[in-house]
Write an enzyme that holds these catalytic residues in place. Structure first.
Site, PDB file in Angstrom:
ATOM      1  N   GLU A   1       7.128  22.871  -5.024  1.00 55.05           N
ATOM      2  CA  GLU A   1       7.010  22.204  -3.729  1.00 55.05           C
ATOM      3  C   GLU A   1       6.221  20.904  -3.878  1.00 55.05           C
ATOM      4  O   GLU A   1       5.534  20.718  -4.886  1.00 55.05           O
ATOM      5  CB  GLU A   1       6.318  23.141  -2.730  1.00 55.05           C
ATOM      6  CG  GLU A   1       4.986  23.667  -3.221  1.00 55.05           C
ATOM      7  CD  GLU A   1       4.414  24.739  -2.301  1.00 55.05           C
ATOM      8  OE1 GLU A   1       3.906  24.362  -1.243  1.00 55.05           O
ATOM      9  OE2 GLU A   1       4.474  25.933  -2.654  1.00 55.05           O
TER      10      GLU A   1
ATOM     11  N   LYS B   1       3.442  18.044  -3.831  1.00 59.75           N
ATOM     12  CA  LYS B   1       1.984  17.994  -3.765  1.00 59.75           C
ATOM     13  C   LYS B   1       1.641  16.914  -2.755  1.00 59.75           C
ATOM     14  O   LYS B   1       1.818  15.719  -3.002  1.00 59.75           O
ATOM     15  CB  LYS B   1       1.370  17.679  -5.124  1.00 59.75           C
ATOM     16  CG  LYS B   1      -0.134  17.462  -5.041  1.00 59.75           C
ATOM     17  CD  LYS B   1      -0.868  18.056  -6.196  1.00 59.75           C
ATOM     18  CE  LYS B   1      -2.387  17.941  -6.163  1.00 59.75           C
ATOM     19  NZ  LYS B   1      -3.061  17.517  -4.966  1.00 59.75           N
TER      20      LYS B   1
ATOM     21  N   ASP C   1      -0.317  14.389  -0.326  1.00 65.14           N
ATOM     22  CA  ASP C   1      -1.497  13.555  -0.503  1.00 65.14           C
ATOM     23  C   ASP C   1      -2.202  13.422   0.850  1.00 65.14           C
ATOM     24  O   ASP C   1      -2.157  12.387   1.495  1.00 65.14           O
ATOM     25  CB  ASP C   1      -1.071  12.192  -1.044  1.00 65.14           C
ATOM     26  CG  ASP C   1      -2.242  11.438  -1.624  1.00 65.14           C
ATOM     27  OD1 ASP C   1      -3.336  12.028  -1.721  1.00 65.14           O
ATOM     28  OD2 ASP C   1      -2.064  10.267  -1.976  1.00 65.14           O
TER      29      ASP C   1
ATOM     30  N   TYR D   1       1.149  25.791   3.139  1.00 69.07           N
ATOM     31  CA  TYR D   1       1.694  26.105   1.812  1.00 69.07           C
ATOM     32  C   TYR D   1       1.067  27.309   1.116  1.00 69.07           C
ATOM     33  O   TYR D   1       1.628  27.818   0.167  1.00 69.07           O
ATOM     34  CB  TYR D   1       1.648  24.901   0.873  1.00 69.07           C
ATOM     35  CG  TYR D   1       0.323  24.151   0.811  1.00 69.07           C
ATOM     36  CD1 TYR D   1      -0.841  24.763   0.379  1.00 69.07           C
ATOM     37  CD2 TYR D   1       0.276  22.811   1.192  1.00 69.07           C
ATOM     38  CE1 TYR D   1      -2.031  24.066   0.322  1.00 69.07           C
ATOM     39  CE2 TYR D   1      -0.919  22.102   1.142  1.00 69.07           C
ATOM     40  CZ  TYR D   1      -2.074  22.737   0.704  1.00 69.07           C
ATOM     41  OH  TYR D   1      -3.246  22.051   0.659  1.00 69.07           O
TER      42      TYR D   1
ATOM     43  N   LYS E   1       1.644  15.904 -11.745  1.00 66.22           N
ATOM     44  CA  LYS E   1       1.380  14.678 -10.982  1.00 66.22           C
ATOM     45  C   LYS E   1       2.317  13.545 -11.378  1.00 66.22           C
ATOM     46  O   LYS E   1       2.740  13.453 -12.528  1.00 66.22           O
ATOM     47  CB  LYS E   1      -0.068  14.232 -11.241  1.00 66.22           C
ATOM     48  CG  LYS E   1      -1.097  15.276 -10.857  1.00 66.22           C
ATOM     49  CD  LYS E   1      -1.596  15.074  -9.466  1.00 66.22           C
ATOM     50  CE  LYS E   1      -2.685  14.033  -9.486  1.00 66.22           C
ATOM     51  NZ  LYS E   1      -3.670  14.225  -8.432  1.00 66.22           N
TER      52      LYS E   1
ATOM     53  N   CYS F   1     -16.232 -20.125  11.416  1.00 65.98           N
ATOM     54  CA  CYS F   1     -14.818 -19.753  11.489  1.00 65.98           C
ATOM     55  C   CYS F   1     -14.001 -20.729  10.634  1.00 65.98           C
ATOM     56  O   CYS F   1     -14.132 -21.943  10.787  1.00 65.98           O
ATOM     57  CB  CYS F   1     -14.342 -19.793  12.936  1.00 65.98           C
ATOM     58  SG  CYS F   1     -12.559 -19.611  13.099  1.00 65.98           S
TER      59      CYS F   1
ATOM     60  N   CYS G   1     -11.789 -22.963  13.257  1.00 67.94           N
ATOM     61  CA  CYS G   1     -12.351 -23.898  14.236  1.00 67.94           C
ATOM     62  C   CYS G   1     -13.774 -24.342  13.907  1.00 67.94           C
ATOM     63  O   CYS G   1     -14.347 -25.151  14.619  1.00 67.94           O
ATOM     64  CB  CYS G   1     -12.318 -23.279  15.639  1.00 67.94           C
ATOM     65  SG  CYS G   1     -13.491 -21.921  15.814  1.00 67.94           S
TER      66      CYS G   1
ATOM     67  N   CYS H   1     -15.088 -14.613  15.222  1.00 69.62           N
ATOM     68  CA  CYS H   1     -15.262 -15.944  15.787  1.00 69.62           C
ATOM     69  C   CYS H   1     -15.346 -15.750  17.296  1.00 69.62           C
ATOM     70  O   CYS H   1     -14.556 -15.015  17.872  1.00 69.62           O
ATOM     71  CB  CYS H   1     -14.062 -16.812  15.444  1.00 69.62           C
ATOM     72  SG  CYS H   1     -14.060 -18.370  16.347  1.00 69.62           S
TER      73      CYS H   1
ATOM     74  N   CYS I   1     -10.878 -21.295  20.026  1.00 72.17           N
ATOM     75  CA  CYS I   1     -10.440 -21.299  18.623  1.00 72.17           C
ATOM     76  C   CYS I   1      -8.901 -21.281  18.583  1.00 72.17           C
ATOM     77  O   CYS I   1      -8.275 -20.401  19.176  1.00 72.17           O
ATOM     78  CB  CYS I   1     -10.998 -20.080  17.889  1.00 72.17           C
ATOM     79  SG  CYS I   1     -10.349 -19.931  16.210  1.00 72.17           S
TER      80      CYS I   1
HETATM   81  S1  IVH Z   1      -1.699  25.325  -3.260  1.00 67.16           S
HETATM   82  C1  IVH Z   1      -5.136  27.288  -5.573  1.00 67.16           C
HETATM   83  N1  IVH Z   1       0.170  23.660  -2.645  1.00 67.16           N
HETATM   84  O1  IVH Z   1      -4.039  20.277  -3.872  1.00 67.16           O
HETATM   85  C2  IVH Z   1      -4.224  26.282  -5.073  1.00 67.16           C
HETATM   86  N2  IVH Z   1      -2.034  22.808  -2.841  1.00 67.16           N
HETATM   87  O2  IVH Z   1      -5.968  20.851  -6.118  1.00 67.16           O
HETATM   88  C3  IVH Z   1      -4.008  26.393  -3.639  1.00 67.16           C
HETATM   89  N3  IVH Z   1      -2.219  20.409  -2.369  1.00 67.16           N
HETATM   90  O3  IVH Z   1      -6.913  20.992  -2.104  1.00 67.16           O
HETATM   91  C4  IVH Z   1      -3.384  25.191  -3.116  1.00 67.16           C
HETATM   92  N4  IVH Z   1      -0.097  20.079  -1.949  1.00 67.16           N
HETATM   93  O4  IVH Z   1      -5.120  19.747  -0.872  1.00 67.16           O
HETATM   94  C5  IVH Z   1      -1.123  23.799  -2.886  1.00 67.16           C
HETATM   95  N5  IVH Z   1       1.962  22.297  -2.076  1.00 67.16           N
HETATM   96  C6  IVH Z   1       0.660  22.447  -2.317  1.00 67.16           C
HETATM   97  C7  IVH Z   1      -0.249  21.380  -2.246  1.00 67.16           C
HETATM   98  C8  IVH Z   1      -1.598  21.596  -2.523  1.00 67.16           C
HETATM   99  C9  IVH Z   1      -1.283  19.508  -2.017  1.00 67.16           C
HETATM  100  C10 IVH Z   1      -3.634  20.050  -2.580  1.00 67.16           C
HETATM  101  C11 IVH Z   1      -4.585  20.755  -1.688  1.00 67.16           C
HETATM  102  C12 IVH Z   1      -5.654  21.302  -2.580  1.00 67.16           C
HETATM  103  C13 IVH Z   1      -5.376  20.606  -3.870  1.00 67.16           C
HETATM  104  C14 IVH Z   1      -5.673  21.556  -4.977  1.00 67.16           C
END
Ligand code: IVH
Length: 673
Positions: free
Chosen positions: A117, A119, A121, A228, A322, A416, A419, A434, A439
């Site tokens: 799934e 990750k 941000d 998740y 990553k 400024c 002006c 300003c 201006c």
């Molecule tokens: S599972 C033990 N699933 O990653 C792991 N984490 O480094 C439980 N995160 O603080 C988390 N997407 O903010 C999981 N699909 C995902 C995620 C995810 C982002 C982040 C989360 C967590 C960090 C762990």
């Protein structure tokens, strides 16, 4: 009209159920059933009924998502089970090693079934549901103790206050809070317009919003949440991550199993499939509506996860594969300053052009003096840049060992740059301003805002022509616009008879406007489009608005002390009041805020707009909503019509494929008349 206590109660229950259902369809299923306008009306009806019957307000009412009072500080809360972090991998080889490690640990050669799934941000939270009711929300904190951000999380409309279906007695859901890229861009635009600080990227915006002590501010921030991972669960056994995703959906909780037609979260048999999925997502990265920085590869089976356990603070059964961030190196040629409508001085880096993620970057905002200091960016520095939220260019850091010895620290000018007037940096604020009302930058930017599409909508009055007009002293104030003649315009360079006439016509058309647009156009600090609308709905006439006081303003929905005092300040300025009077005298016609009792020829219809049409898309949308219809972004078998203009593309193809009737502009006019 609803009468009698029992009648009122019944209607309240109906409205609450309807609004919950619409929140769910919109935010969780991403399939809105009604337009914003209709939704707003249901909400307004609920607010009004509750205002008249305060004894019938319940804590789970949708209105309570925005009501909580500001906190002094967040309370701490201990996670029933610690929130771990994920071990990272940065290459396919490292993912392969991860897979081999697991097989060795399990003493088996059989391919492992993974669940992969995105990750996200954003920032991690844990939601706690007791007997189906949302009773807690903790940030990750140090993994053991987090902060209780329940009042803020309650404002996120995709987070149900109550679970659906067959929920267990205790359910802890871990997930990510984030902001969609488009919502982030719009929020930053609004912050900029309101003269407030902007956010560097969607993650910062989301984090800043959730850590607000005033939930009313959080409520205005477009946050999302995707679940998740499970925390502690009592009264239910979940078999696998795939099973968990299905459970979440059955409880009405949002996940990202799919995005459009693309599976973002899926079962992968063995390492190769997992790597394939990783590569697919990597390709999709920029098209996704939110930022992700990798793919999380998890062992699917929960019993197997338990067998694998954890090392230090990370589970052995998962890895975050990553993505390499899309960054590039370039040189700062200049730190320039722009002056905005509110007089805010914003420093920005002018860099040697460089390509990042498929586009060429030359400028990047540095936000304010504090940001420049924090990153210590200097002219001549070599810097790493990236696109925040894949859109906005951002200076990540300075490569210090490449700094030329002569590079000097940046200092905000004391005058400024446009002006030459003194600038001020009020105590405790980040923005230098300003304060010269004459201006040219402030005048130009104010006029641009006044004329913009969502304000007075003076279509032909572009930025260039505004700058010419002010330079030639044809226009200095808003009301000057309504006094200029075709002859005046013809004195400007490169103006022909036709373009001058078109400009005059479009200024003329803009005289008819709504109170909301008019107030927004005036450009009072902190009064964005939404606030202007609330003011218009509350005061109904410009005269009533002009006579308001701070205490009256505080009664208006969504208005806090900061906004109220900014409005009172502005209204206390006699020049500003005179200008409004002049505008009214120049023939600005403000229509009354609309009631919905009009004809609804589009009731129940869903119309998708595509291609170039004679009228801006936003306006057509507003019109469709006002006539009882709704307009969505993509064509499906539920689409009533596709309104297609010139150069219509894939949506038109899709309509033909599905047999959805297609209208041209004339056909649409017939339909609505
Ligand atoms: S599972 C033990 N699933 O990653 C792991 N984490 O480094 C439980 N995160 O603080 C988390 N997407 O903010 C999981 N699909 C995902 C995620 C995810 C982002 C982040 C989360 C967590 C960090 C762990």
């Amino acid at each position: 009209m609803t009468t009698g206590k029992s009648g009122v109660k019944k209607r309240l229950n109906e409205l609450r159920a309807l609004i919950r259902e619409h929140d769910y369809s919109y935010f969780v299923l991403d399939r809105p059933l009604i337009g914003d306008f209709e939704y707003d009306q249901l909400f307004a009806e609920l607010v009004a009924l509750e205002r008249d019957n305060p004894d019938l307000v319940t804590p789970d009412s949708p209105t309570q998502r925005i009501g909580a009072a500001p906190l002094e500080s967040f309370e701490k809360g201990t996670h029933r089970r610690p929130m771990m972090s994920l071990a990272n991998t940065y290459s396919v080889d490292e993912v392969r090693e991860f897979d081999e490690r697991l097989k060795k640990f399990l003493d088996s050669d059989k391919p492992i079934t993974y669940f992969c799934e995105p990750k996200f941000d954003g920032l991690a939270v844990e939601l706690i549901y007791e007997n189906g009711k949302l009773t807690g929300a903790l940030t990750r904190g140090d993994g053991v103790v987090g902060e209780n951000v329940l009042s803020n999380v309650k404002t996120i409309r995709s987070v149900p206050l109550f679970l659906k279906g067959d929920y267990p007695s205790l359910l802890e859901v871990r997930g990510e809070i984030l902001m969609l890229k488009k919502d982030f861009a719009r929020l930053n635009e609004q912050q900029q317009e309101a003269g407030e600080v902007t956010f560097a990227n969607p993650r910062n915006a989301a984090a800043g919003s959730i850590r607000q002590l005033d939930p009313r501010i959080t409520a205005r921030r477009p946050l999302r949440m995707y679940g998740y991972a499970p925390g502690v669960i009592e009264g239910l056994t979940v078999k696998s991550q795939a099973d968990w995703y299905e459970r979440l959906a059955s409880f009405g909780l949002p996940t990202v199993a799919t995005e459009g037609k693309k599976a973002l979260a899926k079962i992968c048999e063995g390492l190769d499939e997992a790597v394939g999925h990783y590569e697919n997502i990597l390709k999709l990265r920029h098209e996704l509506p939110f930022d992700i920085d990798g793919v999380v590869i998890k062992v699917n089976s929960y019993p197997l996860q338990d067998r694998l356990g954890a090392v230090a603070r990370s589970p052995r059964w998962a890895t975050a594969a990553k993505f390499a961030p899309e960054q590039a190196t370039t040189v700062i040629e200049e730190i320039a300053i722009s002056v905005g409508r509110t007089g805010a001085l914003t420093p920005y880096a002018v860099m040697t052009p460089v390509r990042v993620g498929g586009v060429t970057i030359t400028n990047a905002t540095l936000h304010n003096q504090f940001e420049v200091d924090r990153k210590d960016v200097r002219v001549g520095d070599t810097v790493i840049v990236q696109r925040a939220g894949d859109v906005i260019p951002e200076v990540v850091e300075v490569v210090l060992n490449k700094r030329p010895p002569s590079a000097k620290k940046f200092k905000m000018p004391s005058k400024c740059p446009v002006c030459d007037h003194e600038v001020v940096l009020p105590e405790g604020e980040a923005v230098t301003r300003c304060v010269n009302v004459f201006c040219p930058a402030i005048i130009n930017e104010s006029l641009k805002h006044f004329a913009s599409r969502r304000a007075m909508n003076i279509e032909k009055l572009g930025d260039k022509i505004i700058e010419q007009m002010t330079e030639h002293k044809l226009v200095q104030t808003f009301s000057d616009l309504y006094r200029i003649t075709k002859k005046d315009i013809l004195t400007l360079p490169r103006q022909g008879d036709l373009s001058a006439q078109n400009l005059i016509d479009s200024i003329d058309t803009s005289r008819n406007t709504s109170l909301g647009r008019f107030i927004y156009a005036l450009g009072v600090r902190f009064v964005g489009e939404q606030t202007a609308k609330s003011l218009a709905t509350h005061f109904k006439t410009i005269d009533a608005f002009l006579e308001t006081s701070e205490s009256q303003l505080l009664e208006v929905e969504d208005i806090g002390p900061k906004v109220a005092s900014s409005i009172v300040d502005r209204l206390g300025d006699s020049g500003f009041r005179k200008e409004i009077k002049k505008l009214i005298e120049a023939g600005i016609e403000i229509e009354k805020p609309k009631k919905t009792s009009g004809k609804q020829p589009l009731k129940g219809m869903n119309i998708v707009i595509t291609g170039t049409l004679p009228v801006p898309r936003d306006e057509i949308k507003d019109q469709i909503l006002a006539l009882g219809g709704k307009s969505s972004g993509s064509v499906s078998k539920n689409t009533s019509y596709v309104l297609a203009g010139d150069e219509a593309g894939s949506k038109l193809d899709k309509a033909q494929e599905l047999g959805v009737p297609v209208l041209d502009w004339d056909g649409f006019q017939k339909l609505i008349n």
